[in-house]
Design a protein around this motif. Structure first.
Motif, mmCIF file in Angstrom:
data_model
loop_
_atom_site.group_PDB
_atom_site.id
_atom_site.type_symbol
_atom_site.label_atom_id
_atom_site.label_comp_id
_atom_site.label_asym_id
_atom_site.label_seq_id
_atom_site.Cartn_x
_atom_site.Cartn_y
_atom_site.Cartn_z
ATOM 1 N N GLN A 8 0.866 -1.169 0.000
ATOM 2 C CA GLN A 8 0.000 0.000 0.000
ATOM 3 C C GLN A 8 0.908 1.225 0.000
ATOM 4 O O GLN A 8 1.986 1.204 0.599
ATOM 5 C CB GLN A 8 -0.873 0.038 1.255
ATOM 6 C CG GLN A 8 -1.772 -1.162 1.429
ATOM 7 C CD GLN A 8 -2.988 -1.136 0.527
ATOM 8 O OE1 GLN A 8 -3.587 -0.099 0.310
ATOM 9 N NE2 GLN A 8 -3.347 -2.283 -0.007
ATOM 10 N N ASP A 9 0.485 2.305 -0.641
ATOM 11 C CA ASP A 9 1.308 3.507 -0.725
ATOM 12 C C ASP A 9 1.575 4.167 0.623
ATOM 13 O O ASP A 9 2.632 4.733 0.836
ATOM 14 C CB ASP A 9 0.661 4.543 -1.642
ATOM 15 C CG ASP A 9 0.915 4.238 -3.110
ATOM 16 O OD1 ASP A 9 1.980 3.682 -3.421
ATOM 17 O OD2 ASP A 9 0.057 4.575 -3.930
ATOM 18 N N LYS A 10 0.607 4.117 1.505
ATOM 19 C CA LYS A 10 0.746 4.815 2.786
ATOM 20 C C LYS A 10 0.859 3.810 3.928
ATOM 21 O O LYS A 10 -0.014 2.980 4.128
ATOM 22 C CB LYS A 10 -0.440 5.737 3.007
ATOM 23 C CG LYS A 10 -0.518 6.818 1.941
ATOM 24 C CD LYS A 10 -1.675 7.734 2.161
ATOM 25 C CE LYS A 10 -1.728 8.762 1.028
ATOM 26 N NZ LYS A 10 -2.865 9.647 1.168
ATOM 27 N N GLU A 18 -8.391 -2.978 -2.913
ATOM 28 C CA GLU A 18 -8.449 -2.265 -4.185
ATOM 29 C C GLU A 18 -7.273 -1.313 -4.375
ATOM 30 O O GLU A 18 -6.984 -0.899 -5.491
ATOM 31 C CB GLU A 18 -9.767 -1.485 -4.306
ATOM 32 C CG GLU A 18 -10.988 -2.357 -4.479
ATOM 33 C CD GLU A 18 -11.475 -3.000 -3.176
ATOM 34 O OE1 GLU A 18 -12.242 -3.970 -3.250
ATOM 35 O OE2 GLU A 18 -11.075 -2.537 -2.084
ATOM 36 N N ASN A 19 -6.598 -0.946 -3.298
ATOM 37 C CA ASN A 19 -5.463 -0.017 -3.383
ATOM 38 C C ASN A 19 -4.111 -0.734 -3.385
ATOM 39 O O ASN A 19 -3.078 -0.078 -3.397
ATOM 40 C CB ASN A 19 -5.503 0.972 -2.221
ATOM 41 C CG ASN A 19 -6.723 1.846 -2.273
ATOM 42 O OD1 ASN A 19 -7.317 2.063 -3.321
ATOM 43 N ND2 ASN A 19 -7.136 2.352 -1.131
ATOM 44 N N THR A 20 -4.117 -2.048 -3.369
ATOM 45 C CA THR A 20 -2.867 -2.811 -3.342
ATOM 46 C C THR A 20 -2.148 -2.682 -4.677
ATOM 47 O O THR A 20 -2.741 -2.812 -5.740
ATOM 48 C CB THR A 20 -3.142 -4.291 -3.042
ATOM 49 O OG1 THR A 20 -3.752 -4.386 -1.758
ATOM 50 C CG2 THR A 20 -1.858 -5.110 -3.048
ATOM 51 N N ILE A 44 4.163 -2.840 3.401
ATOM 52 C CA ILE A 44 4.353 -4.106 2.686
ATOM 53 C C ILE A 44 3.387 -5.136 3.258
ATOM 54 O O ILE A 44 3.410 -5.434 4.439
ATOM 55 C CB ILE A 44 5.801 -4.600 2.815
ATOM 56 C CG1 ILE A 44 6.751 -3.597 2.164
ATOM 57 C CG2 ILE A 44 5.948 -5.986 2.176
ATOM 58 C CD1 ILE A 44 8.214 -3.913 2.357
ATOM 59 N N GLU A 45 2.533 -5.662 2.400
ATOM 60 C CA GLU A 45 1.552 -6.660 2.814
ATOM 61 C C GLU A 45 2.105 -8.080 2.704
ATOM 62 O O GLU A 45 1.900 -8.910 3.578
ATOM 63 C CB GLU A 45 0.295 -6.564 1.951
ATOM 64 C CG GLU A 45 -0.474 -5.286 2.126
ATOM 65 C CD GLU A 45 -1.689 -5.251 1.227
ATOM 66 O OE1 GLU A 45 -2.275 -6.325 0.950
ATOM 67 O OE2 GLU A 45 -2.055 -4.160 0.790
ATOM 68 N N PHE A 46 2.789 -8.356 1.580
ATOM 69 C CA PHE A 46 3.213 -9.724 1.300
ATOM 70 C C PHE A 46 4.385 -9.706 0.328
ATOM 71 O O PHE A 46 4.417 -8.898 -0.596
ATOM 72 C CB PHE A 46 2.026 -10.499 0.697
ATOM 73 C CG PHE A 46 2.272 -11.949 0.472
ATOM 74 C CD1 PHE A 46 2.482 -12.810 1.526
ATOM 75 C CD2 PHE A 46 2.280 -12.464 -0.811
ATOM 76 C CE1 PHE A 46 2.706 -14.163 1.315
ATOM 77 C CE2 PHE A 46 2.490 -13.811 -1.037
ATOM 78 C CZ PHE A 46 2.702 -14.662 0.036
#
Length: 69
Positions: A8-10, A18-20, A44-46
């Motif tokens: 994600q940007d933030k 939807e923002n990934t 960082i999600e993944f």
């Protein structure tokens, strides 16, 4: 090895699917990739290793660009 990073940007906002966004990073390990991206203010999600047939599939995308950090 090439890794696909979902982010994600933030860093201070709740992740919304939807923002990934994704970026490809060349690194030795997942930990190495996370260290390389630490200076950027992203959430960082993944982090997923991409190799073999999966890498070939990803390379066919117009958006496939590997960051050399």
């Amino acid at each position: 090895m090439i890794f696909k990073v979902y982010f994600q940007d933030k860093a201070n906002e709740v992740p919304v699917r939807e923002n990934t966004k994704t970026v490809y990073v060349n690194g030795d390990s997942e930990k190495d990739v996370r260290i390389k991206l630490k200076s950027r203010e992203i959430n960082i999600e993944f982090v997923q290793a991409v190799k073999g047939a999966h890498l070939e599939y990803e390379q066919q995308s117009e958006d496939f660009k590997v960051l050399e950090i």
